[in-house]
Design an enzyme around this catalytic site. Structure first.
Site, mmCIF file in Angstrom:
data_model
loop_
_atom_site.group_PDB
_atom_site.id
_atom_site.type_symbol
_atom_site.label_atom_id
_atom_site.label_comp_id
_atom_site.label_asym_id
_atom_site.label_seq_id
_atom_site.Cartn_x
_atom_site.Cartn_y
_atom_site.Cartn_z
ATOM 1 C CG MET A 299 -10.194 4.973 5.147
ATOM 2 S SD MET A 299 -10.621 3.492 4.200
ATOM 3 C CE MET A 299 -11.640 2.590 5.395
ATOM 4 C CG ASP B 256 -2.012 -1.009 1.175
ATOM 5 O OD1 ASP B 256 -2.253 -1.551 0.078
ATOM 6 O OD2 ASP B 256 -2.638 -1.264 2.213
ATOM 7 C CE LYS C 243 -7.069 -0.883 -3.247
ATOM 8 N NZ LYS C 243 -5.845 -1.664 -2.989
#
Length: 259
Positions: free
Chosen positions: A171, A37, A59
């Site tokens: 998030m 990641d 991402k």
């Protein structure tokens, strides 16, 4: 199947290389290919052997280097070529890490897969900020929620936060205004303590605090960026602040209610 490698879904923890598990460190050091990641700390990637292939599948919000189905295919393809693959993820692979999807893809393809847990982002951030997720006098229930999920306004968050509970939102920076509004619509008090932990367990970590009603202004004014977690509940006001050296109290947060 001959000469098939193994896919290791490995948790890299919250950022500090010292918080890797011993097993995670060993796998990183010996892996032939590491698919990682974007938020994995460079110091962790530096543990890889010099001839290891490092592939970033970062991402960031809606911008993905590779769609998830392509990541799954990449892992399977490399393992079937006979290479051991480390799929390195921030936090823990099974907490908002899509580890379940990748494990299912490996199993469906007949490729051996092993999951190596990591210190979750929530645990790492709580420890770094010295916030007890549970506390005998304040919280006996912890809930983890993804704040970027579609249909946020249709979610029923009644009971996820409040007296005796801690809510941790992953998030949620971009949707902080909607999160605060939705929680208050679902009955949470506007003065409920909130802590925002940015870059947890890293040298640049910040711990920012406000009542729930002040969360949108706090995130905007302080220009909070990912990675950041939002912790909501009485525990957010009971902890010692490791950055300021001061003890916090519920009464102290009330002074910021006009944010």
């Amino acid at each position: 199947m001959a000469n098939v490698g193994t896919i290791y879904l490995v948790g890299a923890g919250p950022g500090d290389p010292d918080l890797l598990t011993l097993k995670a460190a060993r796998l990183i050091e010996r892996a032939q290919i590491i698919v990682h990641d974007g938020l994995v700390d460079p110091a962790i990637l530096a543990l890889a052997r010099t001839d290891a292939e490092l592939i970033s599948v970062a991402k960031r919000r809606s911008k993905h280097t590779l769609p998830q189905q392509d990541i799954n295919a990449l892992l399977v393809r490399e393992a079937k070529a006979g290479r051991d693959v480390v799929r390195l993820k921030g936090g823990d692979p099974l907490i908002f890490g899509r580890g379940g999807e990748e494990a299912e893809a490996a199993i469906a393809a007949g490729v051996p897969v092993e999951i190596v847990p990591g210190i979750s982002a929530a645990n790492g951030a709580a420890a770094a900020a010295q916030i007890a997720l549970t506390h005998r006098e304040a919280s006996s229930i912890v809930s983890f929620v993804a704040g970027q999920c579609k249909g946020l306004s249709e979610q029923d968050w009644t009971g996820l936060a409040g007296k005796g509970r801690t809510l941790v939102i992953y998030m949620g920076v971009k949707t902080a205004p909607q999160i605060a509004e939705k929680l208050m619509e679902d009955g949470l008090a506007p003065d409920m303590p909130v802590a925002v932990i940015e870059n947890a367990a890293r040298p640049e970590m910040r711990v920012l605090r406000a009542p729930l009603a002040g969360l949108p202004d706090l995130v905007s004014r302080e220009r909070v960026t990912s990675p950041a977690l939002i912790m909501i509940g009485e525990v957010a006001a009971r902890s010692h602040d490791p950055l300021s050296g001061g003890d916090l109290a519920l009464a102290g947060l009330a002074l910021e209610a006009d944010l």
